[in-house]
Design an enzyme around this catalytic site. Structure first.
Site, PDB file in Angstrom:
ATOM      1  CE  LYS A 116      36.893  45.462  40.366  1.00 39.63           C
ATOM      2  NZ  LYS A 116      36.390  44.932  39.079  1.00 39.63           N
ATOM      3  NE  ARG A 133      30.860  44.727  42.928  1.00 37.52           N
ATOM      4  CZ  ARG A 133      31.984  44.027  42.792  1.00 37.52           C
ATOM      5  NH1 ARG A 133      32.913  44.078  43.704  1.00 37.52           N
ATOM      6  NH2 ARG A 133      32.149  43.290  41.729  1.00 37.52           N
ATOM      7  NE  ARG A 185      38.463  36.167  36.627  1.00 36.98           N
ATOM      8  CZ  ARG A 185      37.865  37.193  37.201  1.00 36.98           C
ATOM      9  NH1 ARG A 185      38.570  38.197  37.672  1.00 36.98           N
ATOM     10  NH2 ARG A 185      36.554  37.222  37.280  1.00 36.98           N
ATOM     11  NE  ARG A 227      35.337  35.337  40.312  1.00 39.27           N
ATOM     12  CZ  ARG A 227      35.462  36.663  40.385  1.00 39.27           C
ATOM     13  NH1 ARG A 227      36.653  37.193  40.609  1.00 39.27           N
ATOM     14  NH2 ARG A 227      34.428  37.442  40.228  1.00 39.27           N
ATOM     15  NE  ARG A 253      31.056  39.064  37.737  1.00 43.15           N
ATOM     16  CZ  ARG A 253      32.181  38.442  37.371  1.00 43.15           C
ATOM     17  NH1 ARG A 253      32.113  37.301  36.677  1.00 43.15           N
ATOM     18  NH2 ARG A 253      33.349  38.933  37.713  1.00 43.15           N
TER      19      ARG A 253
HETATM   20  P1  AP5 Z   1      41.187  40.719  36.982  1.00 42.01           P
HETATM   21  O1  AP5 Z   1      42.366  41.490  37.472  1.00 42.01           O
HETATM   22  O2  AP5 Z   1      40.879  39.421  37.645  1.00 42.01           O
HETATM   23  O3  AP5 Z   1      39.894  41.678  36.934  1.00 42.01           O
HETATM   24  P2  AP5 Z   1      38.981  42.247  38.102  1.00 42.01           P
HETATM   25  O4  AP5 Z   1      38.658  43.662  37.747  1.00 42.01           O
HETATM   26  O5  AP5 Z   1      39.606  42.006  39.425  1.00 42.01           O
HETATM   27  O6  AP5 Z   1      37.702  41.357  37.859  1.00 42.01           O
HETATM   28  P3  AP5 Z   1      36.710  40.619  38.871  1.00 42.01           P
HETATM   29  O7  AP5 Z   1      35.890  39.697  38.028  1.00 42.01           O
HETATM   30  O8  AP5 Z   1      37.453  40.009  40.009  1.00 42.01           O
HETATM   31  O9  AP5 Z   1      35.858  41.812  39.362  1.00 42.01           O
HETATM   32  P4  AP5 Z   1      34.495  41.741  39.974  1.00 42.01           P
HETATM   33  O10 AP5 Z   1      34.405  43.133  40.495  1.00 42.01           O
HETATM   34  O11 AP5 Z   1      33.386  41.314  39.107  1.00 42.01           O
HETATM   35  O12 AP5 Z   1      34.604  40.542  41.040  1.00 42.01           O
HETATM   36  P5  AP5 Z   1      34.656  40.490  42.617  1.00 42.01           P
HETATM   37  O13 AP5 Z   1      35.455  39.327  42.989  1.00 42.01           O
HETATM   38  O14 AP5 Z   1      34.982  41.831  43.190  1.00 42.01           O
HETATM   39  O15 AP5 Z   1      41.390  40.497  35.413  1.00 42.01           O
HETATM   40  C1  AP5 Z   1      40.457  39.736  34.646  1.00 42.01           C
HETATM   41  C2  AP5 Z   1      41.201  38.932  33.558  1.00 42.01           C
HETATM   42  O16 AP5 Z   1      41.791  39.856  32.633  1.00 42.01           O
HETATM   43  C3  AP5 Z   1      42.359  38.085  34.106  1.00 42.01           C
HETATM   44  O17 AP5 Z   1      42.423  36.877  33.398  1.00 42.01           O
HETATM   45  C4  AP5 Z   1      43.625  38.945  33.852  1.00 42.01           C
HETATM   46  O18 AP5 Z   1      44.780  38.148  33.642  1.00 42.01           O
HETATM   47  C5  AP5 Z   1      43.227  39.706  32.571  1.00 42.01           C
HETATM   48  N1  AP5 Z   1      43.783  41.061  32.543  1.00 42.01           N
HETATM   49  C6  AP5 Z   1      43.882  41.934  33.586  1.00 42.01           C
HETATM   50  N2  AP5 Z   1      44.433  43.096  33.169  1.00 42.01           N
HETATM   51  C7  AP5 Z   1      44.671  42.958  31.829  1.00 42.01           C
HETATM   52  C8  AP5 Z   1      45.242  43.820  30.818  1.00 42.01           C
HETATM   53  N3  AP5 Z   1      45.638  45.062  31.110  1.00 42.01           N
HETATM   54  N4  AP5 Z   1      45.330  43.345  29.566  1.00 42.01           N
HETATM   55  C9  AP5 Z   1      44.912  42.085  29.256  1.00 42.01           C
HETATM   56  N5  AP5 Z   1      44.388  41.215  30.147  1.00 42.01           N
HETATM   57  C10 AP5 Z   1      44.263  41.646  31.429  1.00 42.01           C
HETATM   58  O19 AP5 Z   1      33.116  40.240  42.975  1.00 42.01           O
HETATM   59  C11 AP5 Z   1      32.486  39.009  42.704  1.00 42.01           C
HETATM   60  C12 AP5 Z   1      31.068  39.031  43.285  1.00 42.01           C
HETATM   61  O20 AP5 Z   1      31.121  39.201  44.718  1.00 42.01           O
HETATM   62  C13 AP5 Z   1      30.162  40.167  42.794  1.00 42.01           C
HETATM   63  O21 AP5 Z   1      29.541  39.870  41.572  1.00 42.01           O
HETATM   64  C14 AP5 Z   1      29.171  40.255  43.967  1.00 42.01           C
HETATM   65  O22 AP5 Z   1      28.242  39.206  43.916  1.00 42.01           O
HETATM   66  C15 AP5 Z   1      30.053  40.031  45.181  1.00 42.01           C
HETATM   67  N6  AP5 Z   1      30.640  41.284  45.702  1.00 42.01           N
HETATM   68  C16 AP5 Z   1      31.979  41.583  45.770  1.00 42.01           C
HETATM   69  N7  AP5 Z   1      32.167  42.781  46.306  1.00 42.01           N
HETATM   70  C17 AP5 Z   1      30.913  43.282  46.586  1.00 42.01           C
HETATM   71  C18 AP5 Z   1      30.453  44.504  47.133  1.00 42.01           C
HETATM   72  N8  AP5 Z   1      31.309  45.486  47.508  1.00 42.01           N
HETATM   73  N9  AP5 Z   1      29.110  44.681  47.268  1.00 42.01           N
HETATM   74  C19 AP5 Z   1      28.233  43.698  46.922  1.00 42.01           C
HETATM   75  N10 AP5 Z   1      28.607  42.524  46.383  1.00 42.01           N
HETATM   76  C20 AP5 Z   1      29.952  42.314  46.210  1.00 42.01           C
END
Ligand code: AP5
Length: 214
Positions: free
Chosen positions: A13, A88, A127, A161, A172
């Site tokens: 994402k 979410r 990552r 992270r 997660r």
């Molecule tokens: P990346 O693009 O970083 O993936 P992502 O989907 O953004 O993953 P996140 O871990 O950031 O998602 P998340 O939803 O768990 O975290 P968030 O920060 O929102 O890609 C991942 C890796 O893969 C990278 O190394 C990249 O280079 C590689 N990659 C990407 N595309 C690729 C491809 N096509 N092929 C190969 N490799 C590829 O949330 C973190 C925490 O915050 C949550 O756990 C929760 O505690 C809290 N939180 C956040 N939002 C909310 C909410 N709305 N409600 C409640 N709690 C929340």
């Protein structure tokens, strides 16, 4: 154009959101980034959410809806918003619908990024992120250049992270399947859902999103 990027942790994402920001002048609203910013700023809210995030649980709806409300009420729309990691839960999805209506805006599409669980583990544990500009790297698929400098800003410091461990990822993923995946049916029923193969290369995923938004 306002869109949601929906998918499990590591689906790509953030990677695709950054491409859309560059190409379409859109504004990325990542609740994960906002919460990480809050925790490093040492606010009361930041302290409350730090432990929850590190364990891989979801932060309360009240907090994240408040963060999004603030951005929508004060924000510049430019090419539209990319909601990355929000909503979410069903309560967050309802709240987003109401907030957009208050701002006389609509949702153009919800892009579901489909990736299988085994690939997610490899993506999350490999990552790293540029500490200066947030550019996302991966030990195998997008390594930090040999000169140790970020391709985007030249920064030399890279972070991992606290929740990018196999243990936290299990929590997660459970949170995703229990609380977030019902949104796939929710947005399908509204006619907003478009699904892309998140297992494809980063460029091919970007092309599929472009086609879905055409
Ligand atoms: P990346 O693009 O970083 O993936 P992502 O989907 O953004 O993953 P996140 O871990 O950031 O998602 P998340 O939803 O768990 O975290 P968030 O920060 O929102 O890609 C991942 C890796 O893969 C990278 O190394 C990249 O280079 C590689 N990659 C990407 N595309 C690729 C491809 N096509 N092929 C190969 N490799 C590829 O949330 C973190 C925490 O915050 C949550 O756990 C929760 O505690 C809290 N939180 C956040 N939002 C909310 C909410 N709305 N409600 C409640 N709690 C929340």
């Amino acid at each position: 154009m306002n869109i949601i990027l929906l998918g499990p942790p590591g689906a790509g994402k953030g990677t695709q959101a950054r491409k859309l920001v560059d190409e379409r002048n859109m504004v990325q609203l990542s609740t994960g980034d906002m919460l990480r910013e809050a925790r490093t700023s040492g606010t009361d809210m930041g302290k409350r959410v730090a432990e929850v995030m590190d364990k891989g649980h979801l932060v309360t709806d009240e907090i994240v809806i408040g963060l999004i409300r603030e951005k929508l009420e004060s924000g510049q729309k430019n090419g539209g918003y990319i909601f990355d990691g929000f909503p979410r839960t069903l309560a967050q999805a309802d709240a987003l619908g109401a907030l957009l209506a208050e701002e006389h805006q609509t949702l153009h599409a919800v892009i579901e990024m489909q990736v299988d669980d085994a690939e997610l583990v490899a993506r999350i544990t490999g990552r790293s992120t540029c500490a200066s500009c947030g550019e996302v790297y991966h030990d195998v698929t997008k390594p930090v250049p040999a000169d140790g400098k970020c391709t985007n800003c030249g920064g030399t410091s890279f972070t991992r992270r606290a929740d990018d461990t196999e243990e936290a990822l299990k929590t997660r993923l459970l949170a995703y399947y229990k609380q977030t995946s019902p949104l796939i049916g929710y947005y399908y029923a509204k006619g907003d859902l478009k699904s892309v193969d998140g297992l494809a290369s980063m460029d091919d995923v970007a092309s599929a999103i472009k086609t879905a938004l055409a």
